[in-house]
Each structure stands twice: as structure tokens, then as C-alpha cells.
Design a protein around this motif. Structure first.
Motif, PDB file in Angstrom:
ATOM      1  N   TRP A 143       0.803  -1.213   0.000  1.00 14.27           N
ATOM      2  CA  TRP A 143       0.000   0.000   0.000  1.00 14.27           C
ATOM      3  C   TRP A 143       0.836   1.262   0.000  1.00 14.27           C
ATOM      4  O   TRP A 143       0.393   2.318  -0.484  1.00 14.27           O
ATOM      5  CB  TRP A 143      -0.953  -0.009   1.199  1.00 14.27           C
ATOM      6  CG  TRP A 143      -2.144  -0.866   0.940  1.00 14.27           C
ATOM      7  CD1 TRP A 143      -2.451  -2.066   1.513  1.00 14.27           C
ATOM      8  CD2 TRP A 143      -3.189  -0.607  -0.012  1.00 14.27           C
ATOM      9  NE1 TRP A 143      -3.623  -2.568   0.985  1.00 14.27           N
ATOM     10  CE2 TRP A 143      -4.094  -1.696   0.056  1.00 14.27           C
ATOM     11  CE3 TRP A 143      -3.461   0.426  -0.905  1.00 14.27           C
ATOM     12  CZ2 TRP A 143      -5.238  -1.765  -0.747  1.00 14.27           C
ATOM     13  CZ3 TRP A 143      -4.586   0.357  -1.699  1.00 14.27           C
ATOM     14  CH2 TRP A 143      -5.474  -0.735  -1.610  1.00 14.27           C
ATOM     15  N   ASP A 144       2.046   1.216   0.549  1.00 12.40           N
ATOM     16  CA  ASP A 144       2.886   2.408   0.512  1.00 12.40           C
ATOM     17  C   ASP A 144       3.288   2.738  -0.926  1.00 12.40           C
ATOM     18  O   ASP A 144       3.359   3.902  -1.312  1.00 12.40           O
ATOM     19  CB  ASP A 144       4.115   2.266   1.419  1.00 12.40           C
ATOM     20  CG  ASP A 144       4.878   0.963   1.209  1.00 12.40           C
ATOM     21  OD1 ASP A 144       4.434   0.110   0.421  1.00 12.40           O
ATOM     22  OD2 ASP A 144       5.932   0.802   1.851  1.00 12.40           O
ATOM     23  N   PHE A 145       3.520   1.690  -1.762  1.00 12.50           N
ATOM     24  CA  PHE A 145       3.826   1.897  -3.173  1.00 12.50           C
ATOM     25  C   PHE A 145       2.606   2.410  -3.934  1.00 12.50           C
ATOM     26  O   PHE A 145       2.670   3.386  -4.675  1.00 12.50           O
ATOM     27  CB  PHE A 145       4.300   0.579  -3.796  1.00 12.50           C
ATOM     28  CG  PHE A 145       5.789   0.387  -3.776  1.00 12.50           C
ATOM     29  CD1 PHE A 145       6.571   0.927  -2.770  1.00 12.50           C
ATOM     30  CD2 PHE A 145       6.422  -0.350  -4.763  1.00 12.50           C
ATOM     31  CE1 PHE A 145       7.940   0.745  -2.742  1.00 12.50           C
ATOM     32  CE2 PHE A 145       7.792  -0.534  -4.746  1.00 12.50           C
ATOM     33  CZ  PHE A 145       8.554   0.014  -3.745  1.00 12.50           C
ATOM     34  N   LEU A 146       1.468   1.732  -3.770  1.00  9.94           N
ATOM     35  CA  LEU A 146       0.263   2.104  -4.510  1.00  9.94           C
ATOM     36  C   LEU A 146      -0.190   3.521  -4.151  1.00  9.94           C
ATOM     37  O   LEU A 146      -0.640   4.274  -5.026  1.00  9.94           O
ATOM     38  CB  LEU A 146      -0.859   1.107  -4.218  1.00  9.94           C
ATOM     39  CG  LEU A 146      -0.693  -0.300  -4.811  1.00  9.94           C
ATOM     40  CD1 LEU A 146      -1.843  -1.199  -4.362  1.00  9.94           C
ATOM     41  CD2 LEU A 146      -0.631  -0.246  -6.322  1.00  9.94           C
ATOM     42  N   SER A 147      -0.075   3.867  -2.890  1.00  6.60           N
ATOM     43  CA  SER A 147      -0.490   5.206  -2.472  1.00  6.60           C
ATOM     44  C   SER A 147       0.398   6.282  -3.086  1.00  6.60           C
ATOM     45  O   SER A 147      -0.091   7.340  -3.524  1.00  6.60           O
ATOM     46  CB  SER A 147      -0.470   5.315  -0.945  1.00  6.60           C
ATOM     47  OG  SER A 147      -1.385   4.411  -0.359  1.00  6.60           O
TER      48      SER A 147
END
Length: 346
Positions: A143-147
Motif C-alpha cells: 500500500w505504501d507503493f500504490l499510495s
């Protein structure tokens, strides 16, 4: 920042009638509020834009929401498909779908759940390709990448690709959770040297974790302690003359708090990590929560652009080149670690 072909694709998607676009229904908001429903959001959105006869159906979706029901849903789907695995219908990167997924699914999650924010926007460059290097953590779905992809796309209209572990593409479990080819269509690049190199040669803005899988699997006790950086991204930066944009994420360590990696079981099941935490009972009862993460405030601090150059005496041997690349990689690690230390003290 987007090439002409991608601009044409995106413009055509914007011109499509609004009645054909995916809109959040009451059921989607319920799925966002109820953690076992996040996997339903991903699959429902995919099925809206793609013909997916092997995908999940409504009966199976309802079973996702019941304790232990996901196991029955897989069995029912397996029987429905004639006792075989789902077929892969699409397997090429689609910047159009990436933008639609970002606007229609990531937007409510990143803005209302993770409260993602970008800081120090003056450090964002106006050139490409760029290698975006970020501290990756959380021992959960990335989620840190997608965000970050969503926030940079919203801020600059960038189309990004992300370097991802091979298990995210074709692990036996992933092809049941998500549509086969889903990661590739959204811009995932396999963590293999040839694909890594090709992506950067194609004028791509590529998001990369310099720690590799050591970052997310290090566990709660080592939170915000950067592991050793790989040298591959420094070497490619030097060879292709591509600058590196460091980004520091604060809040990603809380995506799966109090977790530790079960290394032996992780290797047995060929997973990138297998966390043990107080949340694991919920994951056992609701395996569809594998794409969920705990609520956190994701803050991204854009650092000044880094350029890497080989020194003259480093061109004499491959040993000297690798040593110089290693030193530069660890120097960047130390710089990012110092910045993290300052940020978490505030």
C-alpha cells in the motif's frame, strides 16, 4: 511527462460517457469499511472493464464476508471452472486502466483511509525517466507503493510502474485472489534484471525499493531502520544516466503493526514474507483480508534528485565499479536514514 501514446489512451478514456465509468455504490463503501471486502473492490472493478468469465461471482463475494467463507468460495469457484485454475485473459500494461483504477478505487482508499500526503513538492523533477527509490515496509500488500503512485499521478499526471516481487504476479495463491495478469496490467514490473533494465530504457518512471524484500520483511522491532541497499539500481542509474529521486515514507511501518516474519514457513510456502501478529487470527478467518492493511497516515517526503556517476578510476575493472556502486548505494541509505530519524522525532 507522459509519452504521446499514453496521452492518447488516457484522453480517450476521459472522453467515454460517465455512465460507463465505475462508481462507488453503497456495497463498495461497505466493502471499504469492512476489511474482508477490500478484495471484492479490486475484482469488481476489474470485471467492470474486462471480460472475465473465470472471475468471482456474487455468491462467492458474499462468502468472502463470512468467517471461513473464503475457503468455501474458492472450492465453489474451482468446481464452477471445471476443477482448474483461472485463465489469464490480459497480460500487458494498460496505462488507461491504471488511471481508471487510481481514480475510482485508490482515490477513496488513499484519501479517506490512509490519508496520503506529499511533502516537499518543489523537489519533483520535470524530466524522465526517473528511478524513484523509497523505503518500503509494512509486511503487507504494498500500500505504501500504490499510495505513492496515486499521489504522484494526481499531482503530476505521471504514469508509474513499480518493481515488484515475482510472487505478486504468479504465486498459486495470487491467481485465486486477483485476476491473473492484474499486477502486470496495473504497471507491475517483475523484480528481474532484464525487466528492470527494459523498463528504465522505455523512458519509464519506475518506483523501486532499494532494500528489496529485506525492507517489508524485517518486522516491527526494526521499524524505520533501513536495511542494506542493493547496488543494482545504482549500477543501472550510472549505465543509463538516469537520476534517482529518493522518497521517504513515514507511516508505512504501521500498515501491519507488531508483526514478525516467520522465515521457515515463508520459505516453505514461497512467499515474500509471512507475518505473525495479533491480526493473524483475523487473516485466518478472512483470507480475503490479504490485500487489507491497518489504518495509517502515509506521509511522503520528496528528497532532492540524486545523480550517480562513475569516477575515472572506477572504469578500469568490474570489481572497482561494483565497489563504487556499493559505496554510493550505502551513502544514499545513510542519507535517507538520517532524514527518517529526524522526521520520526518530530
Amino acid at each position: 511527462m507522459i509519452n504521446q501514446n499514453q496521452e492518447n489512451i488516457i484522453n480517450s478514456s476521459i472522453e467515454t460517457p460517465s455512465s460507463n465509468r465505475y462508481t462507488f455504490s453503497w456495497f463498495d463503501w461497505f466493502c471499504l469499511w469492512y476489511p474482508p471486502g477490500w478484495l471484492i473492490l479490486f475484482n469488481r472493478h476489474w470485471q467492470h472493464y474486462h471480460c472475465d468469465p473465470d472471475g468471482w461471482n456474487w455468491l462467492e463475494y458474499i462468502l468472502f464476508l463470512i468467517p471461513g467463507g473464503f475457503y468455501l468460495a474458492i472450492f465453489i469457484r474451482w468446481l464452477r471452472l471445471g476443477c482448474r485454475t483461472p485463465r489469464q485473459e490480459v497480460s500487458e500494461f494498460d496505462p488507461n486502466y491504471q488511471q481508471l483504477f487510481s481514480q475510482e478505487i485508490l482515490a477513496p482508499i488513499v484519501e479517506h483511509y490512509f490519508r496520503g500526503e506529499l511533502y516537499q513538492l518543489e523537489n519533483l523533477p520535470n524530466t524522465k525517466p526517473i528511478l524513484v527509490a523509497m523505503n518500503h515496509a509494512g509486511m503487507c500488500f504494498p500500500w505504501d507503493f500504490l499510495s505513492l503512485c496515486y499521489l504522484l499521478g494526481k499531482e503530476r499526471g505521471w504514469i508509474l510502474k513499480t518493481l515488484a516481487g515475482i510472487s505478486l504476479f504468479d504465486h498459486d495463491w495470487m491467481i485465486w485472489w486477483l485476476p491473473p495478469g492484474w499486477s502486470t496490467v496495473l504497471g507491475g514490473v517483475r523484480a528481474e534484471l532484464n525487466e528492470f533494465t527494459t523498463a528504465l530504457q522505455d523512458q519509464t518512471i519506475l518506483l523501486y525499493a532499494p532494500e528489496g524484500l529485506r525492507g517489508p520483511r524485517k518486522g516491527w522491532q526494526k521499524r524505520y531502520k533501513l536495511e542494506k541497499f542493493d547496488v543494482s539500481f545504482i549500477q543501472l542509474s550510472q549505465h543509463l544516466q538516469i537520476p534517482i529521486l529518493p522518497v521517504i515514507c513515514i507511516g508505512n511501518e504501521n500498515l501491519h503493526p507488531w508483526s514478525t516474519n516467520l522465515q521457515k514457513l515463508q520459505r516453505l510456502f514461497k512467499l515474500p514474507f509471512l507475518p505473525l501478529s495479533p491480526l493473524m487470527l483475523a487473516f485466518i478467518l478472512f483470507p480475503s483480508m490479504g490485500v487489507w492493511a491497518a489504518k495509517s497516515h502515509l506521509r511522503y517526503f520528496i528528497q532532492p534528485l540524486e545523480t550517480t556517476h562513475l569516477q575515472q578510476n572506477d572504469k578500469n575493472s568490474s570489481v572497482n565499479k561494483r565497489a563504487a556502486s556499493y559505496q554510493q548505494a550505502q551513502a544514499l541509505r545513510d542519507k535517507m536514514q538520517n532524514k527518517i530519524n529526524k522526521l520520526i522525532k518530530k
